[in-house]
Write an enzyme that holds these catalytic residues in place. Structure first.
Site, PDB file in Angstrom:
ATOM      1  N   GLY A  62       0.739  -7.060 -24.737  1.00  0.00           N
ATOM      2  CA  GLY A  62      -0.197  -6.802 -25.758  1.00  0.00           C
ATOM      3  C   GLY A  62      -0.671  -5.548 -26.205  1.00  0.00           C
ATOM      4  N   GLY A  93       6.297  -6.746 -24.995  1.00  0.00           N
ATOM      5  CA  GLY A  93       7.355  -7.110 -25.884  1.00  0.00           C
ATOM      6  C   GLY A  93       7.418  -6.166 -27.270  1.00  0.00           C
ATOM      7  NE  ARG A 101       3.757  -9.596 -36.709  1.00  0.00           N
ATOM      8  CZ  ARG A 101       3.005  -8.606 -36.682  1.00  0.00           C
ATOM      9  NH1 ARG A 101       3.064  -7.819 -37.662  1.00  0.00           N
ATOM     10  NH2 ARG A 101       1.848  -8.487 -36.227  1.00  0.00           N
ATOM     11  CB  CYS A 133       9.384 -22.456 -53.511  1.00  0.00           C
ATOM     12  SG  CYS A 133       9.746 -23.398 -52.043  1.00  0.00           S
TER      13      CYS A 133
HETATM   14  N1  LLP Z   1       2.918 -12.036 -22.321  1.00  0.00           N
HETATM   15  C1  LLP Z   1       2.388 -13.202 -22.603  1.00  0.00           C
HETATM   16  C2  LLP Z   1       1.847 -14.320 -21.830  1.00  0.00           C
HETATM   17  C3  LLP Z   1       2.214 -13.498 -23.973  1.00  0.00           C
HETATM   18  O1  LLP Z   1       1.792 -14.500 -24.558  1.00  0.00           O
HETATM   19  C4  LLP Z   1       2.826 -12.506 -24.864  1.00  0.00           C
HETATM   20  C5  LLP Z   1       2.766 -12.755 -26.376  1.00  0.00           C
HETATM   21  C6  LLP Z   1       3.335 -11.210 -24.285  1.00  0.00           C
HETATM   22  C7  LLP Z   1       3.449 -11.237 -22.971  1.00  0.00           C
HETATM   23  C8  LLP Z   1       4.036 -10.088 -25.036  1.00  0.00           C
HETATM   24  O2  LLP Z   1       2.878  -9.637 -25.974  1.00  0.00           O
HETATM   25  P1  LLP Z   1       3.088  -8.111 -26.973  1.00  0.00           P
HETATM   26  O3  LLP Z   1       3.371  -7.216 -25.767  1.00  0.00           O
HETATM   27  O4  LLP Z   1       4.501  -8.553 -27.613  1.00  0.00           O
HETATM   28  O5  LLP Z   1       2.014  -7.939 -27.618  1.00  0.00           O
HETATM   29  N2  LLP Z   1       3.914 -13.595 -33.294  1.00  0.00           N
HETATM   30  C9  LLP Z   1       2.849 -12.558 -33.163  1.00  0.00           C
HETATM   31  C10 LLP Z   1       2.837 -11.942 -31.524  1.00  0.00           C
HETATM   32  C11 LLP Z   1       2.682 -13.368 -30.697  1.00  0.00           C
HETATM   33  C12 LLP Z   1       2.397 -12.886 -29.357  1.00  0.00           C
HETATM   34  C13 LLP Z   1       2.476 -13.876 -28.308  1.00  0.00           C
HETATM   35  N3  LLP Z   1       2.398 -13.639 -26.870  1.00  0.00           N
HETATM   36  C14 LLP Z   1       2.856 -11.492 -34.176  1.00  0.00           C
HETATM   37  O6  LLP Z   1       3.683 -11.436 -34.698  1.00  0.00           O
HETATM   38  O7  LLP Z   1       1.960 -10.776 -34.116  1.00  0.00           O
END
Ligand code: LLP
Length: 393
Positions: free
Chosen positions: A219, A255, A293, A323
């Site tokens: 997150g 991530g 995004r 489109c």
């Molecule tokens: N762990 C869980 C259980 C998750 O659901 C997620 C992301 C992560 C870790 C990794 O989170 P990060 O460190 O990347 O914030 N498509 C969206 C983001 C969706 C994230 C979903 N879950 C965007 O483009 O902003």
């Protein structure tokens, strides 16, 4: 690169991925931990492999991500399986593999895991995802920690379930899990969620449960617009502060913080036309099919001219070829005068870019390139129409 491979093109930097991974790992400064890179951010095989070589473990969100993780060399004992909707087939496979943990999201899912493990005569390693009812203060589409969100179990319900686990021999509880959302740019909600997971863990330990670690999810946000965000060091030290008393190792699932700034989407200008008295449209050959995004979250990504010519600055609405009127990559941008054929780079597209691409308008998935040690190589070739049609009868 663009001349050789064409556009649109994702370009990733191995040096940046390495530096960002290390910054986060090093921030633990000896406190026991495991980084489980969230494959959902970018799971192109070469990227997953690179992270594994750096020492990362993996967070997979589907059985297919687990398959990719294993192809990238992650062992089941280094994979946690997260996600709000795991099908029976996925659970069967996950229990059979003996993953580090299945992060369970409901009482029903726990019962399904238990039944599968009992049938296989094995013991399933599970973590329980608790929904702490904390506002991550991120975009509503990517906030997961409020009670109204579909994720995890409310604290009270989780507590009851956890207290009853000792008498269920097919289940082995290894951790409490929280994940309150993505692109979080203030530490307070992350701190509070960690505290809650820590407190719940301490409660379980006091009852004799042999927890192995605490999983604090992912997150941490990145700066898409140049504004300051917490550093990995600030983030990690906040987490360690909150759970140190449990003496449990910390698992995190980052991530975006690792992958987003490590990649750009390179596109070519294919048309220019007037918009208002003072602004123009720039149509580029990448849009919501390559970077969803902006259209989905109204997200801001910096856009830069690759080969600067130093012309006068112009007001541009930078749009994709799809489109849909929502196919706007950058609103109201001031860039030096562009011409058809110029290249632009859309920054911070290393996470949630390629993985969220689609074939809408039959647009093929772009080439992906990794820059490493001063050289570049294609890590995924551009899809062709024949690739698409290969699945059709
Ligand atoms: N762990 C869980 C259980 C998750 O659901 C997620 C992301 C992560 C870790 C990794 O989170 P990060 O460190 O990347 O914030 N498509 C969206 C983001 C969706 C994230 C979903 N879950 C965007 O483009 O902003």
């Amino acid at each position: 690169m663009a001349a050789a491979e064409g556009t649109p093109l994702y370009v990733y930097s191995a040096a940046s991925l390495t530096e960002r991974y290390r910054a986060m790992a090093d921030a633990f400064a000896g406190y026991p931990h495991a980084l489980h890179y969230a494959l959902k951010a970018n799971s192109t095989l070469a990227i997953a492999r690179l992270l594994r070589e750096l020492g990362s473990a993996a967070d997979a969100n589907s059985i297919w991500e687990i398959e990719v993780a294993r192809k990238a060399g992650f062992t089941p004992s280094n994979i946690v399986f997260t996600g709000v909707g795991k099908s029976l087939a996925e659970l069967e496979c996950a229990v059979g593999l003996g993953l580090k943990a299945i992060n369970v999201e409901s009482a029903g899912e726990l019962a399904r895991v238990e039944a599968i493990a009992a049938r296989l005569g094995s013991v399933a390693r599970v973590a329980l995802r608790v929904n702490p009812d904390i506002d991550a203060k991120s975009h509503p589409h990517i906030s997961t920690g409020l009670r109204i969100n579909k994720f995890g179990l409310p604290v009270d319900e989780a507590r009851d379930l956890l207290d009853g686990l000792a008498s269920r021999p097919a289940l082995r509880l290894v951790a409490v899990h929280v994940h309150i959302g993505s692109q979080i740019t203030t530490l307070d909600p992350l701190r509070r969620a960690a505290r809650l997971a820590g407190d719940l863990s301490s409660h379980l330990i006091s009852k004799g449960v042999a927890l192995e670690y605490v999983d604090l999810g992912g997150g941490l946000g990145v700066s898409y617009d140049g504004r300051e965000v917490p550093t990995p060091a600030d983030y990690v030290s906040a987490l360690v502060d909150e759970v140190r008393a449990t003496r449990l190792p910390i698992v995190i699932e980052p991530g975006r913080a690792i992958a987003a700034p490590s990649g750009a989407l390179v596109a070519r200008v294919i048309d220019l036309k007037p918009r208002t008295a003072t602004s123009e449209f720039v149509v580029i050959d990448a849009g919501m099919t390559e970077l969803l995004r902006p259209a989905l979250y109204n997200a801001f990504h910096r856009i830069e001219v690759v080969s600067e010519r130093g012309g006068p600055v112009t007001d541009y609405e930078i749009v994709g070829p799809v489109c849909e009127s929502s196919d706007v990559v950058g609103r109201d941008r001031k860039l030096e005068k562009l011409e058809v054929g110029d290249l632009v780079a859309i920054r911070d597209a290393g996470a949630y870019g390629a993985v969220m691409a689609s074939n809408y308008n039959r647009r093929p998935f772009p080439t992906e390139v990794l820059v490493e040690d001063g050289a570049w190589r294609v890590i995924r070739r551009r899809q062709t129409v024949d690739d698409m049609l290969a699945l059709e009868q």
